[in-house]
Enzyme design. Structure first.
Site, PDB file in Angstrom:
ATOM      1  N   LYS A 124       0.864  -1.187   0.000  1.00 23.76           N
ATOM      2  CA  LYS A 124       0.000   0.000   0.000  1.00 23.76           C
ATOM      3  C   LYS A 124       0.890   1.223   0.000  1.00 23.76           C
ATOM      4  O   LYS A 124       2.010   1.190   0.538  1.00 23.76           O
ATOM      5  CB  LYS A 124      -0.876   0.020   1.258  1.00 23.76           C
ATOM      6  CG  LYS A 124      -2.090   0.923   1.133  1.00 23.76           C
ATOM      7  CD  LYS A 124      -3.173   0.216   0.348  1.00 23.76           C
ATOM      8  CE  LYS A 124      -4.479   0.940   0.374  1.00 23.76           C
ATOM      9  NZ  LYS A 124      -5.573   0.023  -0.007  1.00 23.76           N
TER      10      LYS A 124
HETATM   11  N1  GLU Z   1      -7.256   0.140  -3.215  1.00 21.84           N
HETATM   12  C1  GLU Z   1      -8.014  -1.056  -3.464  1.00 21.84           C
HETATM   13  C2  GLU Z   1      -8.048  -1.932  -2.220  1.00 21.84           C
HETATM   14  O1  GLU Z   1      -7.882  -1.476  -1.103  1.00 21.84           O
HETATM   15  C3  GLU Z   1      -7.567  -1.783  -4.722  1.00 21.84           C
HETATM   16  C4  GLU Z   1      -6.123  -2.192  -4.748  1.00 21.84           C
HETATM   17  C5  GLU Z   1      -5.658  -2.755  -6.080  1.00 21.84           C
HETATM   18  O2  GLU Z   1      -6.472  -2.875  -6.987  1.00 21.84           O
HETATM   19  O3  GLU Z   1      -4.480  -3.054  -6.184  1.00 21.84           O
HETATM   20  O4  GLU Z   1      -8.307  -3.108  -2.287  1.00 21.84           O
END
Ligand code: GLU
Length: 429
Positions: A124
């Protein structure tokens, strides 16, 4: 919580516990991991790997503002695990972003990608900034600078960012463009891109669609199906907006919706026409005005928190009247509240299952980029629905087998796969 305390939680998963505050987000994820590890008899040294992050990058990002000021912002990329594949996860622009929150969200991505069995690990990123304070030019400069300082840890087979709170398809287009300038053409370096620029049709709606695919599977299993069930949705962003439309399409009655701009009530349930095309609740004219502070406590069958984390705590959990809570946001229900719901017979569909449609859609986009091939929208949607219904069934089977709640069942499926991958790689001490 200070960073030093947060890193204690990061490096000593065995002592991680739930304090029920947003600051303890990473400790809270680790307590779930450890709970599942107990059921699976995971050895102590492996638990420490599961509760630590592989790599944490913190950077200062200078940003020139339109008014001539210069801000020094703090940016992050935390890579929690690559045991099952390249790290995957979004980038968040939000004032709450700090290292502890990014660690928690990176770890959740590991469990999410494992649960839906796509070949990714977890990561993240984020920048501590109020996204609404950024002009388009400032947002572009910010993501380009973030990409330049992070590029050495990114790539289609290393770590693949995506949108999250405060970022969107356009942000990902700038990220891709900056990455290409440095590393050459590789559209699979980021997902959630615009459809006109290597994005996949279906990705934008995928998280919201997935929330309802999982909710429908759960309601069919537990409560005679989704038809006519009443729903309240907190959040009308990329997740809540599409979840509302999909809920209506599934025959549910969306009676309450809210976001930071306001709330609307629909006594008989909103129609698609009432909501389609709007980007924030204050733009919606249908229905009656309502109190956004009361959405969580609406008298409905199903509550879908689809905005911030940490909104349901011990302080307000007893006021929630829904019998099913679907965590469309990441970590909206804290550990204390989760226990209250468990004791009270309220079903919580956990985030790593409920909102995994987003990263599943990202996986479809990534594979299409790599194969230089494009799926029709119908293929994207039916694959998404099919895989999420299967993920619900896998979780529900574990839950029955171990006589635990859905969150524990979901973590059991996810942790088992990561532990197996670590062992096969010879990475277990
Ligand atoms: N931000 C989204 C999540 O928390 C998607 C992450 C992604 O598609 O890599 O799952």
């Amino acid at each position: 919580m200070t960073n030093s305390l947060a890193s204690t939680a990061a490096n000593n998963g065995a002592s991680a516990n739930v304090h029920g505050t947003e600051e303890d987000a990473f400790a809270e994820v680790n307590s779930r991991v450890l709970g599942a590890s107990d059921f699976l008899d995971v050895p102590e040294s492996t638990r420490q790997i599961l509760c630590s992050c592989e790599r944490e990058v913190t950077v200062s990002i200078p940003l020139s503002r339109d008014d001539g000021d210069r801000d020094i912002l703090t940016g992050y990329r935390v890579q929690h695990s690559s045991a099952r594949g390249p790290r995957k996860g979004g980038i968040r622009f939000h004032p709450s972003v700090d290292l502890n929150e990014v660690r928690a969200l990176a770890s959740l991505m590991t469990w999410k990608t494992s649960l839906i069995d796509v070949p990714f690990g977890g990561a993240k990123g984020g920048v501590r900034i109020e996204p609404r304070s950024l002009s388009d030019r400032e947002a572009e400069e910010l993501i380009r600078r973030w990409t330049r300082v992070m590029v050495h840890v990114l790539g289609p087979h290393r770590d693949i960012p995506a949108p999250d709170m405060g970022t969107d398809a356009r942000t990902m287009a700038w990220l891709m463009d900056e990455f290409h300038r440095i590393e050459g053409f590789q559209p699979a370096c980021v997902t959630g891109k615009p459809t006109a620029l290597f994005g996949a049709e279906g990705r934008e709606e995928a998280t919201g669609r997935g929330v309802i695919a999982v909710t429908s599977a759960a309601l069919t299993d537990l409560a005679g199906g989704p038809r006519n069930k009443t729903v309240a949705i907190q959040g009308f962003g990329n997740v809540g907006r599409f979840a509302a439309l999909e809920a209506i399409a599934a025959g549910m009655r969306v009676v309450e919706i809210s976001d930071v701009t306001g709330a609307r009530r629909f006594a008989q349930g909103a129609s698609i026409d009432d909501l389609a095309g709007f980007r924030q609740v204050s733009e919606i004219e249908a229905g009656e005005e309502s109190d956004p502070d009361q959405t969580l406590f609406a008298a409905v069958d199903v509550l879908i928190p689809a905005a911030l984390g940490g909104v349901i705590t011990a302080a307000n959990a007893r006021n929630v009247r829904a019998r099913v809570i679907v965590e469309a946001a990441n970590q909206p229900v804290d550990g204390e509240a989760d226990r209250i719901f468990g004791d009270g017979g309220v079903t919580v569909i956990p985030d790593i299952l409920a909102n995994s449609g987003g990263v599943l859609g990202s996986y479809f986009e990534w594979t299409q980029n790599i194969q230089e091939f494009k799926w029709p929208l119908e293929t994207f949607r039916s694959e998404l629905d099919k895989r999420l219904a299967a993920a619900y069934r896998a979780v529900s089977a574990e839950t029955a087998h171990y006589n635990c709640d859905l969150r524990t069942g979901a973590f059991i499926v996810a942790v088992r796969r990561v532990v197996e991958a670590l062992a096969l790689r010879g990475q277990v001490l």
